[in-house]
Design a protein around this motif. Structure first.
Motif, PDB file in Angstrom:
ATOM      1  N   ILE A 110      54.246  37.879  41.827  1.00  0.00           N
ATOM      2  CA  ILE A 110      54.702  37.622  40.459  1.00  0.00           C
ATOM      3  C   ILE A 110      53.683  36.818  39.660  1.00  0.00           C
ATOM      4  O   ILE A 110      53.726  36.798  38.432  1.00  0.00           O
ATOM      5  N   SER A 111      52.745  36.135  40.354  1.00  0.00           N
ATOM      6  CA  SER A 111      51.714  35.373  39.646  1.00  0.00           C
ATOM      7  C   SER A 111      50.436  35.375  40.469  1.00  0.00           C
ATOM      8  O   SER A 111      50.482  35.434  41.706  1.00  0.00           O
ATOM      9  N   ILE A 112      49.312  35.312  39.775  1.00  0.00           N
ATOM     10  CA  ILE A 112      48.014  35.294  40.450  1.00  0.00           C
ATOM     11  C   ILE A 112      47.129  34.231  39.818  1.00  0.00           C
ATOM     12  O   ILE A 112      47.041  34.126  38.594  1.00  0.00           O
ATOM     13  N   ARG A 113      46.488  33.432  40.674  1.00  0.00           N
ATOM     14  CA  ARG A 113      45.449  32.497  40.250  1.00  0.00           C
ATOM     15  C   ARG A 113      44.182  32.877  41.011  1.00  0.00           C
ATOM     16  O   ARG A 113      44.188  32.902  42.241  1.00  0.00           O
ATOM     17  N   ALA A 114      43.130  33.200  40.270  1.00  0.00           N
ATOM     18  CA  ALA A 114      41.913  33.712  40.902  1.00  0.00           C
ATOM     19  C   ALA A 114      40.696  32.909  40.469  1.00  0.00           C
ATOM     20  O   ALA A 114      40.575  32.509  39.311  1.00  0.00           O
ATOM     21  N   HIS A 115      39.796  32.694  41.411  1.00  0.00           N
ATOM     22  CA  HIS A 115      38.515  32.058  41.096  1.00  0.00           C
ATOM     23  C   HIS A 115      37.396  32.902  41.689  1.00  0.00           C
ATOM     24  O   HIS A 115      37.493  33.369  42.829  1.00  0.00           O
ATOM     25  N   ASP A 116      36.347  33.119  40.902  1.00  0.00           N
ATOM     26  CA  ASP A 116      35.189  33.843  41.409  1.00  0.00           C
ATOM     27  C   ASP A 116      33.927  33.163  40.914  1.00  0.00           C
ATOM     28  O   ASP A 116      33.821  32.811  39.733  1.00  0.00           O
ATOM     29  N   SER A 117      32.995  32.973  41.835  1.00  0.00           N
ATOM     30  CA  SER A 117      31.765  32.260  41.494  1.00  0.00           C
ATOM     31  C   SER A 117      30.565  33.181  41.352  1.00  0.00           C
ATOM     32  O   SER A 117      29.469  32.710  41.054  1.00  0.00           O
ATOM     33  N   SER A 118      30.756  34.499  41.573  1.00  0.00           N
ATOM     34  CA  SER A 118      29.591  35.378  41.538  1.00  0.00           C
ATOM     35  C   SER A 118      29.779  36.639  40.710  1.00  0.00           C
ATOM     36  O   SER A 118      28.842  37.099  40.062  1.00  0.00           O
ATOM     37  N   VAL A 119      30.963  37.231  40.735  1.00  0.00           N
ATOM     38  CA  VAL A 119      31.210  38.459  39.966  1.00  0.00           C
ATOM     39  C   VAL A 119      32.543  38.341  39.235  1.00  0.00           C
ATOM     40  O   VAL A 119      33.349  37.462  39.515  1.00  0.00           O
ATOM     41  N   ILE A 120      32.786  39.263  38.327  1.00  0.00           N
ATOM     42  CA  ILE A 120      34.069  39.317  37.621  1.00  0.00           C
ATOM     43  C   ILE A 120      35.154  39.735  38.612  1.00  0.00           C
ATOM     44  O   ILE A 120      34.945  40.651  39.411  1.00  0.00           O
ATOM     45  N   PRO A 121      36.335  39.091  38.607  1.00  0.00           N
ATOM     46  CA  PRO A 121      37.413  39.486  39.532  1.00  0.00           C
ATOM     47  C   PRO A 121      37.757  40.968  39.419  1.00  0.00           C
ATOM     48  O   PRO A 121      37.708  41.552  38.327  1.00  0.00           O
ATOM     49  N   GLY A 122      38.099  41.574  40.538  1.00  0.00           N
ATOM     50  CA  GLY A 122      38.357  43.008  40.586  1.00  0.00           C
ATOM     51  C   GLY A 122      39.407  43.503  39.615  1.00  0.00           C
ATOM     52  O   GLY A 122      39.280  44.600  39.056  1.00  0.00           O
ATOM     53  N   LEU A 123      40.459  42.711  39.388  1.00  0.00           N
ATOM     54  CA  LEU A 123      41.530  43.142  38.493  1.00  0.00           C
ATOM     55  C   LEU A 123      41.101  43.151  37.031  1.00  0.00           C
ATOM     56  O   LEU A 123      41.838  43.661  36.174  1.00  0.00           O
ATOM     57  N   LEU A 124      39.913  42.612  36.740  1.00  0.00           N
ATOM     58  CA  LEU A 124      39.432  42.540  35.358  1.00  0.00           C
ATOM     59  C   LEU A 124      38.201  43.413  35.121  1.00  0.00           C
ATOM     60  O   LEU A 124      37.655  43.419  34.025  1.00  0.00           O
ATOM     61  N   GLN A 125      37.771  44.146  36.130  1.00  0.00           N
ATOM     62  CA  GLN A 125      36.529  44.901  36.025  1.00  0.00           C
ATOM     63  C   GLN A 125      36.699  46.228  35.284  1.00  0.00           C
ATOM     64  O   GLN A 125      37.719  46.900  35.422  1.00  0.00           O
ATOM     65  N   THR A 126      35.667  46.610  34.534  1.00  0.00           N
ATOM     66  CA  THR A 126      35.623  47.956  33.962  1.00  0.00           C
ATOM     67  C   THR A 126      35.229  48.916  35.081  1.00  0.00           C
ATOM     68  O   THR A 126      34.737  48.516  36.149  1.00  0.00           O
ATOM     69  N   GLU A 127      35.416  50.199  34.843  1.00  0.00           N
ATOM     70  CA  GLU A 127      35.069  51.191  35.857  1.00  0.00           C
ATOM     71  C   GLU A 127      33.570  51.174  36.159  1.00  0.00           C
ATOM     72  O   GLU A 127      33.161  51.237  37.328  1.00  0.00           O
ATOM     73  N   ASP A 128      32.733  51.094  35.123  1.00  0.00           N
ATOM     74  CA  ASP A 128      31.283  51.096  35.342  1.00  0.00           C
ATOM     75  C   ASP A 128      30.828  49.851  36.093  1.00  0.00           C
ATOM     76  O   ASP A 128      29.964  49.921  36.969  1.00  0.00           O
ATOM     77  N   HIS A 165      45.933  33.905  35.905  1.00  0.00           N
ATOM     78  CA  HIS A 165      45.019  32.853  35.468  1.00  0.00           C
ATOM     79  C   HIS A 165      43.739  32.971  36.285  1.00  0.00           C
ATOM     80  O   HIS A 165      43.768  32.886  37.518  1.00  0.00           O
ATOM     81  N   ALA A 166      42.620  33.184  35.611  1.00  0.00           N
ATOM     82  CA  ALA A 166      41.343  33.314  36.300  1.00  0.00           C
ATOM     83  C   ALA A 166      40.358  32.274  35.788  1.00  0.00           C
ATOM     84  O   ALA A 166      40.299  31.989  34.584  1.00  0.00           O
ATOM     85  N   VAL A 167      39.599  31.694  36.717  1.00  0.00           N
ATOM     86  CA  VAL A 167      38.483  30.818  36.382  1.00  0.00           C
ATOM     87  C   VAL A 167      37.229  31.500  36.925  1.00  0.00           C
ATOM     88  O   VAL A 167      37.127  31.740  38.131  1.00  0.00           O
ATOM     89  N   ILE A 168      36.294  31.808  36.028  1.00  0.00           N
ATOM     90  CA  ILE A 168      35.100  32.560  36.407  1.00  0.00           C
ATOM     91  C   ILE A 168      33.861  31.701  36.145  1.00  0.00           C
ATOM     92  O   ILE A 168      33.706  31.133  35.059  1.00  0.00           O
ATOM     93  N   TYR A 169      33.008  31.604  37.126  1.00  0.00           N
ATOM     94  CA  TYR A 169      31.775  30.827  36.984  1.00  0.00           C
ATOM     95  C   TYR A 169      30.836  31.530  36.002  1.00  0.00           C
ATOM     96  O   TYR A 169      30.749  32.765  35.967  1.00  0.00           O
ATOM     97  N   GLU A 170      30.126  30.740  35.201  1.00  0.00           N
ATOM     98  CA  GLU A 170      29.213  31.297  34.204  1.00  0.00           C
ATOM     99  C   GLU A 170      28.191  32.247  34.821  1.00  0.00           C
ATOM    100  O   GLU A 170      27.760  33.226  34.188  1.00  0.00           O
ATOM    101  N   ALA A 171      27.815  31.998  36.079  1.00  0.00           N
ATOM    102  CA  ALA A 171      26.839  32.858  36.744  1.00  0.00           C
ATOM    103  C   ALA A 171      27.303  34.313  36.787  1.00  0.00           C
ATOM    104  O   ALA A 171      26.489  35.239  36.714  1.00  0.00           O
ATOM    105  N   ALA A 172      28.631  34.529  36.896  1.00  0.00           N
ATOM    106  CA  ALA A 172      29.152  35.891  36.943  1.00  0.00           C
ATOM    107  C   ALA A 172      28.947  36.610  35.615  1.00  0.00           C
ATOM    108  O   ALA A 172      28.820  37.841  35.581  1.00  0.00           O
ATOM    109  N   LEU A 173      28.922  35.866  34.512  1.00  0.00           N
ATOM    110  CA  LEU A 173      28.691  36.476  33.203  1.00  0.00           C
ATOM    111  C   LEU A 173      27.232  36.846  33.022  1.00  0.00           C
ATOM    112  O   LEU A 173      26.908  37.821  32.328  1.00  0.00           O
ATOM    113  N   ARG A 174      26.349  36.074  33.624  1.00  0.00           N
ATOM    114  CA  ARG A 174      24.918  36.247  33.398  1.00  0.00           C
ATOM    115  C   ARG A 174      24.240  37.129  34.440  1.00  0.00           C
ATOM    116  O   ARG A 174      23.130  37.613  34.209  1.00  0.00           O
ATOM    117  N   MET A 175      24.873  37.296  35.591  1.00  0.00           N
ATOM    118  CA  MET A 175      24.297  38.172  36.604  1.00  0.00           C
ATOM    119  C   MET A 175      24.326  39.612  36.107  1.00  0.00           C
ATOM    120  O   MET A 175      25.386  40.135  35.764  1.00  0.00           O
TER     121      MET A 175
END
Length: 292
Positions: A110-128, A165-175
């Motif tokens: 019913i709820s998800i809290r996700a943290h990723d330090s390297s890539v965008i979490p899978g549930l938020l990824q585009t197909e490409d 609720h997702a917390v994504i490290y800036e590195a995932a945006l820039r990689m």
């Protein structure tokens, strides 16, 4: 029917919860076997998720263990009699068992809290973006198309969650994952999803320190009752599903620390261009500008 050699995560978790309840009730395996009119080995198989327990047998066990009627009682009864069937069945024999277990677990969450330090979490990824990530992570591309479609299919769970609720490290945006077009589409999708009322997205900036980098990737999946919360952690050779309440509490505190150090989340009530203070949206827009 002989005991199954590879129980699903749902079957394994049900057995583990029954073992917890039995231990708390201070009942021996022999006493439970007598209650079920079975031998001691059957109790062991039930608690390992290797065999199922009939509905009337489970009802007896829960009552004997002092589990009163309520959310936990109902959730355990449902887990026991859920056949585990869903859209993920079409990927049987194609993808790893842990991937199918994760999809099934997400369907009961019913709820998800996700943290990723390297890539965008899978549930938020585009197909490409998903294709580029999977292609980079796996040397065998035989089932690449199925892996990408599976990740896209998993995203349907977002609509049914009470909160994400997702917390994504800036590195995932820039990689750079894929080409510039892939990254632009991915960042735009983050902004779009973050403006949904039940979604909270925060970016952990480089200046926030090393906390996000050390925390690595983890997901806290909230069940219908706190006793059935699950911690999911991936590592290079597989993944862990953890139901230990102490460990989950530790990670919940870690997530709270990450949220306190991360930038303010995207405000779903405010248009992106009108947000003046520096926050997650501002950093996303800045990285987008640099990708031009």
């Amino acid at each position: 029917m002989p005991p199954r050699s590879t129980p699903s995560e749902r079957q394994r978790r049900l057995g583990a919860e029954l073992r917890k309840l039995r231990t708390r009730a201070r009942l021996s395996g022999d006493e439970v076997a007598a209650l079920l009119q079975a031998d001691r080995s059957r109790v062991s198989h039930i608690e390992a998720g290797r065999v199922d327990v009939p509905r009337n047998g489970l009802y007896k066990l829960l009552r004997a263990y002092g589990c009163e009627s309520g959310p936990l009682f109902d959730a355990l009864m449902d887990m026991a009699h859920d056949r585990g069937k869903g859209w993920w069945d079409e990927y049987q024999g194609v993808l790893a068992r842990r991937a199918l277990d994760l999809a099934e677990l997400e369907s009961r969450t019913i709820s998800i809290r996700a943290h990723d330090s390297s890539v965008i979490p899978g549930l938020l990824q585009t197909e490409d973006y998903a294709r580029a990530v999977i292609a980079s992570a796996e040397s065998d591309h035989t089932h690449l198309d199925q892996g990408v479609q599976f990740r896209v299919d998993r995203q349907r769970v977002l609509a049914g969650l009470q909160s994400y609720h997702a917390v994504i490290y800036e590195a995932a945006l820039r990689m750079r994952v894929g080409d510039t077009k892939t990254m632009r589409k991915q960042l735009l999708k983050l902004i779009e999803i973050a403006r949904l009322p039940h979604v909270t997205l925060q970016i952990f900036p480089f200046e926030g320190g090393a906390c996000s980098s050390f925390s690595r990737h983890f997901v806290l999946l909230g069940g219908r009752t706190p006793e059935l919360d699950t911690l999911y952690r991936e590592h290079p050779t597989g993944a862990d599903f953890i139901g230990d309440g102490v460990v989950i509490a530790d990670y919940a505190r870690m997530f709270e620390r990450l949220t306190s150090l991360a930038l303010a989340p995207v405000d779903p009530e405010t248009a992106p261009e009108s947000q003046a203070t520096r926050g997650s949206l501002g950093l996303l827009q800045h990285v987008l500008y640099e990708l031009r």
